[in-house]
Design a protein around this motif. Structure first.
Motif, short mmCIF file in Angstrom:
data_model
loop_
_atom_site.label_atom_id
_atom_site.label_comp_id
_atom_site.label_asym_id
_atom_site.label_seq_id
_atom_site.Cartn_x
_atom_site.Cartn_y
_atom_site.Cartn_z
N GLY A 1 -16.21 20.09 -27.42
CA GLY A 1 -16.71 21.46 -27.36
C GLY A 1 -15.62 22.50 -27.42
N THR A 2 -14.52 22.30 -26.69
CA THR A 2 -13.45 23.29 -26.62
C THR A 2 -12.26 22.97 -27.51
OG1 THR A 2 -12.35 22.18 -24.77
CG2 THR A 2 -14.09 23.76 -24.23
N GLY A 3 -12.11 21.70 -27.91
CA GLY A 3 -10.95 21.29 -28.70
C GLY A 3 -9.69 21.10 -27.87
N GLU A 4 -9.78 21.31 -26.55
CA GLU A 4 -8.60 21.20 -25.69
C GLU A 4 -8.39 19.76 -25.22
OE1 GLU A 4 -8.98 23.94 -22.49
OE2 GLU A 4 -8.62 25.70 -23.74
N ASN A 5 -7.12 19.41 -25.04
CA ASN A 5 -6.77 18.07 -24.58
C ASN A 5 -7.40 17.78 -23.22
OD1 ASN A 5 -5.18 17.89 -26.84
ND2 ASN A 5 -3.24 18.13 -25.75
N ALA B 1 -16.37 13.66 -25.27
CA ALA B 1 -14.93 13.58 -25.45
C ALA B 1 -14.65 12.74 -26.69
CB ALA B 1 -14.27 12.95 -24.23
N LYS B 2 -13.63 13.12 -27.44
CA LYS B 2 -13.25 12.43 -28.66
C LYS B 2 -11.90 11.76 -28.45
CE LYS B 2 -13.61 11.73 -33.26
NZ LYS B 2 -14.73 11.05 -33.92
N ARG B 3 -11.76 10.51 -28.93
CA ARG B 3 -10.49 9.78 -28.80
C ARG B 3 -10.18 9.08 -30.11
NH1 ARG B 3 -10.15 5.31 -24.12
NH2 ARG B 3 -11.84 4.40 -25.35
N HIS B 4 -8.96 9.27 -30.60
CA HIS B 4 -8.55 8.57 -31.82
C HIS B 4 -7.04 8.39 -31.82
CE1 HIS B 4 -6.96 12.24 -33.73
NE2 HIS B 4 -8.01 12.86 -33.24
N GLY B 5 -6.56 7.44 -32.61
CA GLY B 5 -5.12 7.22 -32.68
C GLY B 5 -4.80 5.94 -33.43
N ILE B 6 -3.52 5.57 -33.40
CA ILE B 6 -3.07 4.36 -34.06
C ILE B 6 -2.10 3.61 -33.15
CG2 ILE B 6 -3.33 5.30 -36.39
CD1 ILE B 6 -0.28 5.70 -36.46
N GLU B 7 -2.04 2.29 -33.35
CA GLU B 7 -1.06 1.44 -32.69
C GLU B 7 -0.50 0.48 -33.73
OE1 GLU B 7 -3.03 -0.47 -29.44
OE2 GLU B 7 -3.63 1.41 -28.50
N LEU B 8 0.80 0.47 -33.87
CA LEU B 8 1.47 -0.38 -34.85
C LEU B 8 2.55 -1.17 -34.14
CD1 LEU B 8 2.19 -1.29 -37.76
CD2 LEU B 8 3.66 0.73 -37.91
N SER B 9 2.54 -2.48 -34.33
CA SER B 9 3.58 -3.35 -33.78
C SER B 9 4.10 -4.26 -34.87
CB SER B 9 3.04 -4.20 -32.63
OG SER B 9 2.57 -3.39 -31.57
N ALA B 10 5.39 -4.56 -34.83
CA ALA B 10 5.99 -5.45 -35.82
C ALA B 10 7.16 -6.19 -35.20
CB ALA B 10 6.46 -4.67 -37.05
N GLY B 11 7.38 -7.41 -35.65
CA GLY B 11 8.50 -8.20 -35.15
C GLY B 11 9.12 -9.01 -36.27
N TYR B 12 10.40 -9.28 -36.15
CA TYR B 12 11.12 -10.07 -37.16
C TYR B 12 12.10 -10.98 -36.45
CZ TYR B 12 14.06 -11.32 -41.13
OH TYR B 12 14.77 -12.01 -42.09
N LYS B 13 12.14 -12.25 -36.84
CA LYS B 13 13.05 -13.23 -36.25
C LYS B 13 13.77 -13.99 -37.35
CE LYS B 13 13.23 -17.35 -33.31
NZ LYS B 13 13.95 -18.16 -34.30
N ILE B 14 15.07 -14.09 -37.22
CA ILE B 14 15.87 -14.91 -38.12
C ILE B 14 17.00 -15.53 -37.32
CG2 ILE B 14 17.24 -12.89 -38.87
CD1 ILE B 14 17.53 -14.36 -41.61
N ASP B 15 17.08 -16.83 -37.38
CA ASP B 15 18.09 -17.58 -36.63
C ASP B 15 18.06 -17.17 -35.16
OD1 ASP B 15 18.86 -18.87 -38.98
OD2 ASP B 15 20.25 -17.26 -39.51
#
Length: 728
Positions: A609-613, A578-592
């Motif tokens: 083998g099949t390419g199916e999920n 089985a193949k698994r890949h992906g991304i995770e992006l998190s960001a935060g901003y604070k002012i006052d």
């Protein structure tokens, strides 16, 4: 009626809070003001997580053994505090708000909350490690009809969610990830120099839930001991589904449900300088009326009565001698038991019972030392866990034999690990590995296969390099293995309506191999007194010898005496990869007084083998914002958007009928807030917090990407809630 009353109450409450808060601000310049005294107990910007989008430095502990800043952890990890858990009464609902965690493929019942962490969870939860104070949980309890952490979010101090195979502390099974829950102690309730106190809490939700809780706690002045005693009763009734629900198969807009949960928790701790210890007992007891298939079904004609319980005993000891950084030794012993019993209330004389007993030992030592210009943090540890499982299925007072030969069974997991975190100027380098040995014995004389054992060494390498101030480059490689479950090895005969099972003596363990690459960035004072924080992780890996149920013969006539007529003979087999890949992006901003956050996740897991999920996942974007108009009031909102999923295949055929997977986008919005009454507002109350909010403001449906278009699992409807907690 309840929803209208709560809406009215929320309006009055917010108006009252604004008035009280504005009046309190007048005295904010007075150093003796109750507001200034109270703000010491509020969240600090350096540790606050805005809906799981972190700001500044948050420490990761359970995944790394030693504390590591989340920005320097080379992998996907999120940390939830008690405030993050307060919007929901269920831990699974709370962790679904972090990148890399999915859910919603259920009927909304507290006992049956579906979840997935990097592709695995409910239905195959032995690929995800779930722990409370170090004690492992099986979410499904091997019944596959429930999904429960058997935890109380009000007693939890912290929850760490580690995605993927990047931890060596927790042992075999972390293919999808780890959920590590930590309970509170008396110190988490006591304010300032107080030595004793009490708490009363009450929660009311418009979608048929209410609870009340209480605690008493004390800490000795001369004798350094502390004690916490906590109790809670919660009730969940029929649940309203979103936007009228689905009328597929003539179902209505509500989920049949009746759950009554009693929780008791006692923790005693002592701090004698070099010696520290804690002992705790956690008891969870749920009496319920629900359905046999609580995760997926919604027919009142097939109701069951039952009981779900969990009891844990945990002892922790730590020895840290003064002036000796080479010794920081900890020892843990735990014992737990979980049970689930259910029986049909109509039509059938049918019941089943599942039981799991565990006990375990853990021993580790952390040494800190220098060799030249390298700072070392060396951990050496070992652990052992013994697990006993049993299941009984009875129909018309006759105990089933076929399909239950794998019970009872007993297994042991032996583990040993070493990890060295080295600080070399701007580089943090982690080298480690874990060895596990797994043994499982079938105790039933009718079992076709008796024993199974396997062992594996799993390496872990990670690096964090601070290229310039605040900017870290991250890279890691990890392995984790999972030995087959007892039912996967030795299931024989009939144990569901679809298959006659054939055991597999050649079944091999799964091995996950995963690379993670990314960066983190922290920048402050961009436009004044502000902070920007971001982290990006790309992961790519394989799961070798993944275990899956396979059809080996079709259209066969089942043996005589089988109540149902299975369509297939089935066997658990190792698929190629089985193949698994992906991304995770998190960001935060604070002012006052403003905080803003965002996260984006993308995951695909498929058969090479099949390419199916293997599991389908929709890309997900989360946005959040918080505003504190004055110190004691916090208001916030978040929006989750699931993009149209990539479905391969787009449909499947079952018994001549074609079912099409969902192929549309969904958006859910929530509002939440909290207000802390200034100390001294009422003579008897030492402090109080009012939490309020609306989950699913616009009453919109959400259908998980693994569901078909005509599913009844469309998510819960709009839900107002008020939570009040006072300390005395």
């Amino acid at each position: 009626m309840i929803e209208k009353s709560l809406l009215c109450s929320l309006r009055i409450l917010i108006s009252l809070v604004l008035c009280v808060g504005a009046a309190s601000e007048i005295s904010a310049n007075d150093e003796n003001s109750p507001i200034l005294q109270d703000q010491n107990s509020s969240n600090d910007a350096n540790t606050t997580i805005v809906n799981s989008v972190y700001l500044s430095e948050v420490l990761v502990e359970s995944s790394t053994i030693v504390p590591v800043g989340i920005r320097k952890y080379a992998g996907g990890v999120s940390v939830l505090t008690a405030d993050d858990l307060s919007a929901s009464t269920n831990v699974i609902d709370a962790i679904k708000n972090v990148a890399g965690v999915d859910g919603g493929s259920d009927m909304g019942r507290h006992i049956a909350k579906q979840f997935q962490i990097r592709g695995f969870g409910s239905g195959n939860d032995n690929r995800v490690i779930i722990k409370q104070d170090g004690v492992k949980r099986s979410a499904g309890l091997y019944s596959n009809t429930i999904s429960s952490f058997r935890a109380d979010s009000d007693i939890l101090k912290r929850v760490e969610v580690t995605k993927g195979a990047s931890s060596i502390l927790h042992g075999s099974g972390a293919i999808g990830g780890i959920v590590s829950m930590q309970t509170k102690s008396a110190s988490d309730y006591l304010d300032g120099d107080k030595s004793f106190g009490a708490m009363l809490g009450r929660r009311l939700e418009s979608n048929n839930m209410h609870s009340h809780r209480a605690a008493a706690y004390a800490k000795g002045d001369e004798i350094p001991l502390e004690i916490l005693i906590y109790g809670k009763r919660a009730t969940y009734g029929n649940l309203k589904l979103a936007d009228g629900g689905s009328h597929y198969q003539n179902t209505d807009d509500r989920t049949f449900n009746n759950e009554h949960i009693d929780t008791a928790f006692v923790k005693i701790g002592g701090d004698f300088g070099e010696h520290k210890f804690s002992m705790s007992m956690f008891d969870y007891d749920e009496k319920l009326h629900t359905l046999w298939q609580a995760i997926t079904a919604n027919s009142e004609n097939l109701t069951v009565g039952g009981n779900l319980s969990q009891r844990d005993y945990v002892f922790d000891y730590n020895f840290t001698p003064e002036n000796n950084a080479l010794i920081n030794t900890s020892f843990k012993f735990y014992k737990s038991e979980a049970k689930y019993y259910k029986e049909y209330e109509q039509y059938y004389d049918l019941n089943s019972a599942y039981k799991e007993k565990k006990w375990g030992l853990e021993l580790k030592n952390i040494s800190e030392f220098d060799t030249g210009f390298i700072r070392h943090n060396l951990v050496i540890g070992m652990d052992y866990e013994n697990t006993r499982q049993n299941s009984i299925y009875t129909r018309n007072k006759v105990v089933s034999v076929s399909g239950y030969e794998t019970f009872p069974n007993e297994g042991g997991i032996y583990g040993a690990y070493i990890q060295n975190l080295m600080q070399i100027d701007r580089l943090e380098l982690t080298l480690g590995g874990r060895f596990d040995r797994y043994d499982r014995k079938m105790k039933n004389s009718a079992a076709v296969l008796k024993d199974f054992s396997d062992h594996k060494f799993s390496p872990h390498i990670a690096a964090a390099y601070e290229a310039f101030d605040g900017f870290n480059l991250l890279a890691g490689y990890s392995q984790s293995f999972r030995a087959p479950a007892a039912n996967e090895i030795a299931s024989s005969g009939y144990n569901n309506a679809m298959y006659l099972f054939v055991p597999n003596p050649d079944l091999k363990s799964e091995t996950a191999k995963e690379y993670e690459l990314g960066f983190s960035y922290l920048k402050d004072e961009i436009f004044g007194d502000d902070v920007f924080d971001a982290k990006f992780i790309y992961f790519n890996g394989t799961i070798d010898d993944m275990i899956a149920l396979s059809v080996i013969k079709e259209g066969q006539t089942p043996p005589p005496g089988i109540y149902f007529s299975p369509d297939y003979y089935g066997q658990y087999k190792n698929v190629d990869k089985a193949k698994r890949h992906g991304i995770e992006l998190s960001a935060g901003y604070k002012i006052d007084d403003f905080k803003m956050g965002a996260s984006y996740e993308r995951l695909r897991i498929y058969d090479v083998g099949t390419g199916e999920n293997i599991n389908s996942h929709a890309n997900k974007l989360m946005l959040s914002a918080e505003y504190s108009p004055f110190r004691s009031l916090n208001l916030g909102a978040n929006v989750s958007h699931w993009y149209k999923p990539y479905q391969n295949p787009s449909s499947y055929v079952s018994r001549g009928t074609t079912y099409y997977y969902v192929d549309k986008a969904f958006t859910i919005a929530n509002f939440y807030g909290s207000y802390k009454l200034p100390k001294g507002t009422f003579s008897l109350i030492n402090g109080a917090t009012i939490g309020f909010g609306v989950n699913n403001i616009f009453d919109k449906q959400y259908i998980n990407a693994n569901r078909t278009k005509d599913t009844t699992a469309v998510g819960l409807g709009r839900n107002f809630y008020i939570d009040f907690e006072a300390k005395f």
